[in-house]
Design an enzyme around this catalytic site. Sequence first.
Site, mmCIF file in Angstrom:
data_model
loop_
_atom_site.group_PDB
_atom_site.id
_atom_site.type_symbol
_atom_site.label_atom_id
_atom_site.label_comp_id
_atom_site.label_asym_id
_atom_site.label_seq_id
_atom_site.Cartn_x
_atom_site.Cartn_y
_atom_site.Cartn_z
ATOM 1 N N GLY A 107 -22.053 -10.433 1.185
ATOM 2 C CA GLY A 107 -22.338 -9.321 0.276
ATOM 3 C C GLY A 107 -21.066 -9.034 -0.505
ATOM 4 O O GLY A 107 -19.988 -8.957 0.080
ATOM 5 N N ILE B 121 -17.746 -10.365 3.874
ATOM 6 C CA ILE B 121 -17.417 -9.595 2.670
ATOM 7 C C ILE B 121 -16.887 -10.515 1.584
ATOM 8 O O ILE B 121 -15.938 -11.266 1.794
ATOM 9 C CB ILE B 121 -16.379 -8.500 2.987
ATOM 10 C CG1 ILE B 121 -16.878 -7.642 4.160
ATOM 11 C CG2 ILE B 121 -16.123 -7.620 1.778
ATOM 12 C CD1 ILE B 121 -15.779 -7.210 5.063
ATOM 13 N N LYS B 122 -17.531 -10.404 0.425
ATOM 14 C CA LYS B 122 -17.194 -11.305 -0.685
ATOM 15 C C LYS B 122 -16.295 -10.576 -1.683
ATOM 16 O O LYS B 122 -16.652 -9.494 -2.169
ATOM 17 C CB LYS B 122 -18.504 -11.688 -1.367
ATOM 18 C CG LYS B 122 -18.605 -13.107 -1.857
ATOM 19 C CD LYS B 122 -20.031 -13.333 -2.337
ATOM 20 C CE LYS B 122 -20.161 -14.671 -2.984
ATOM 21 N NZ LYS B 122 -21.447 -14.782 -3.686
ATOM 22 N N PHE B 123 -15.140 -11.181 -1.963
ATOM 23 C CA PHE B 123 -14.209 -10.628 -2.946
ATOM 24 C C PHE B 123 -14.004 -11.650 -4.058
ATOM 25 O O PHE B 123 -13.989 -12.859 -3.795
ATOM 26 C CB PHE B 123 -12.830 -10.379 -2.315
ATOM 27 C CG PHE B 123 -12.808 -9.332 -1.241
ATOM 28 C CD1 PHE B 123 -12.892 -7.977 -1.557
ATOM 29 C CD2 PHE B 123 -12.674 -9.691 0.092
ATOM 30 C CE1 PHE B 123 -12.854 -7.012 -0.561
ATOM 31 C CE2 PHE B 123 -12.636 -8.738 1.089
ATOM 32 C CZ PHE B 123 -12.722 -7.391 0.772
ATOM 33 N N THR C 242 -25.176 -13.718 -1.396
ATOM 34 C CA THR C 242 -25.703 -12.903 -2.496
ATOM 35 C C THR C 242 -24.548 -12.613 -3.444
ATOM 36 O O THR C 242 -23.380 -12.833 -3.100
ATOM 37 C CB THR C 242 -26.287 -11.567 -1.990
ATOM 38 O OG1 THR C 242 -25.228 -10.748 -1.497
ATOM 39 C CG2 THR C 242 -27.326 -11.779 -0.893
#
Length: 217
Positions: free
Chosen positions: A56, A82-84, A27
């Site tokens: 996310g 975890i998306k950075f 996402t």
Amino acid sequence: MKFFLDTADVDEIRQWNATGLLDGVTTNPSLILKSGRNIKEVLKEICDLVDGDVSGEVAATDYDTMVNEGRALAKIAENICIKFPTTLDGVRACKTLVDEGFKTNMTLCFSATQALLVAKAGATYVSPFIGRLDDTGTDGMGLIGEIRAIFDNFDFETQILAASIRTVNHVKDCALAGADVATLPPSTIEKLVKHPLTDKGLADFLADWEKTGQTIV
Ligand code: E4P
């Protein structure tokens, strides 16, 4: 090669998950907006539905807030990733969360050197954006090949997650170039199985089968 679905639409995820072909979900803030849902609620629902990794994305751009947001997202479920964004603060935040044992996905990657830095930070995934590079007249697929060669040279374990995929040829070329994962919009995954000769051949077989008058069960 793993297939992720690039959407925050739970109904679409449920539909594709039922095929048994889905390995995860990605996402981003735009997809959360499109879903009209609260980010934590929708991510929790997706994580419960899907066995694989669910990305996310944090919304902050400075290191401290990114780390706090990352830790908050990490509490949602075991399979959250975890998306950075691939900025210096993002890479630092990634390294911190990796050291704490969390999965990470570095997004908005547009160059091989960005991917190299991401791999050194120990990210689980790097997401090169193929379609957006193609939009600017740059060879998006060439980037996948470059990253594959660099990662293989140094045995980096970071997986190449080809993103911003727009066409079935993108999927084929990503597979040929050695991407580990392709994240696909539902409209593209649907097109992968379609071929007019399959439809015509099936119609012919069914017509002949009817003439045999037989049944199998
Ligand atoms: C997935 O992680 C990316 O956010 C997504 O593939 C971007 O796709 P787009 O360029 O079509 O928005």
